[in-house]
Design a protein around this motif. Structure first.
Motif, PDB file in Angstrom:
ATOM      1  N   LYS A 133       0.842  -1.205   0.000  1.00 22.94           N
ATOM      2  CA  LYS A 133       0.000   0.000   0.000  1.00 22.94           C
ATOM      3  C   LYS A 133       0.873   1.250   0.000  1.00 22.94           C
ATOM      4  CE  LYS A 133      -4.029  -2.008   2.080  1.00 22.94           C
ATOM      5  NZ  LYS A 133      -5.103  -1.851   3.027  1.00 22.94           N
ATOM      6  N   GLU A 161      -3.706   3.202  -0.805  1.00 18.48           N
ATOM      7  CA  GLU A 161      -4.169   2.289  -1.845  1.00 18.48           C
ATOM      8  C   GLU A 161      -3.170   1.206  -2.144  1.00 18.48           C
ATOM      9  OE1 GLU A 161      -5.466   4.357  -5.348  1.00 18.48           O
ATOM     10  OE2 GLU A 161      -6.555   5.855  -4.175  1.00 18.48           O
ATOM     11  N   GLU A 162      -3.694   0.057  -2.482  1.00 12.33           N
ATOM     12  CA  GLU A 162      -2.875  -1.084  -2.882  1.00 12.33           C
ATOM     13  C   GLU A 162      -2.310  -0.805  -4.278  1.00 12.33           C
ATOM     14  OE1 GLU A 162      -0.967  -4.446  -2.011  1.00 12.33           O
ATOM     15  OE2 GLU A 162      -2.580  -3.767  -0.690  1.00 12.33           O
TER      16      GLU A 162
END
Length: 134
Positions: A2, A131-132
């Motif tokens: 992430k 966010e990934e």
């Protein structure tokens, strides 16, 4: 892995993220680990925890390292020689010297003590997200 991302269209330049960063690190240095781009509009620039981090490759003491499990670039002040090679090597300009001691480097650690990045948690516009990435 992430990474912290920002939607510049949602960011209003309020700098709440920088205050959250300072508070999260209980820092005597009143500067944030977040770099601010003031080119037209205040907006944060975050450590990208690069796949091939120049700061890690130029660090002669191993103070900068890439955690293979989390993907984060980490800093160990006990190994730091205060040469600032990492600061000079960072292509995003997000590393800086601690203004109190001038011997330590300030960089994003993802608020490891808090469990999650406080800049993400405190952004009133939800412009900053975790966010990934592949």
């Amino acid at each position: 892995m992430k990474r912290i991302k920002i939607d510049r269209n949602k960011c209003v330049g309020c700098l709440t993220c920088t205050t959250a960063c300072i508070v999260a690190h209980n820092s005597e240095d009143t500067r944030s680990r977040i770099t601010i781009d003031s080119n037209g509009k205040y907006a944060p620039i975050f450590c990208r925890h690069c796949d091939r981090p120049e700061c890690v490759y130029t660090c002669m003491t191993g103070a900068m390292s890439k955690d293979r499990e989390t993907g984060k670039v980490m800093y160990d002040k006990n190994k730091c020689a205060s040469c600032y090679m990492c600061v000079m090597a960072c292509p995003y300009g997000v590393l800086k010297a601690d203004s109190r001691t001038r011997k330590e480097i300030m960089k994003c650690d993802g608020c490891k003590e808090k469990g999650s990045p406080q800049c993400v948690a405190k952004c009133p516009m939800s412009a900053i997200t975790l966010e990934e990435v592949k």
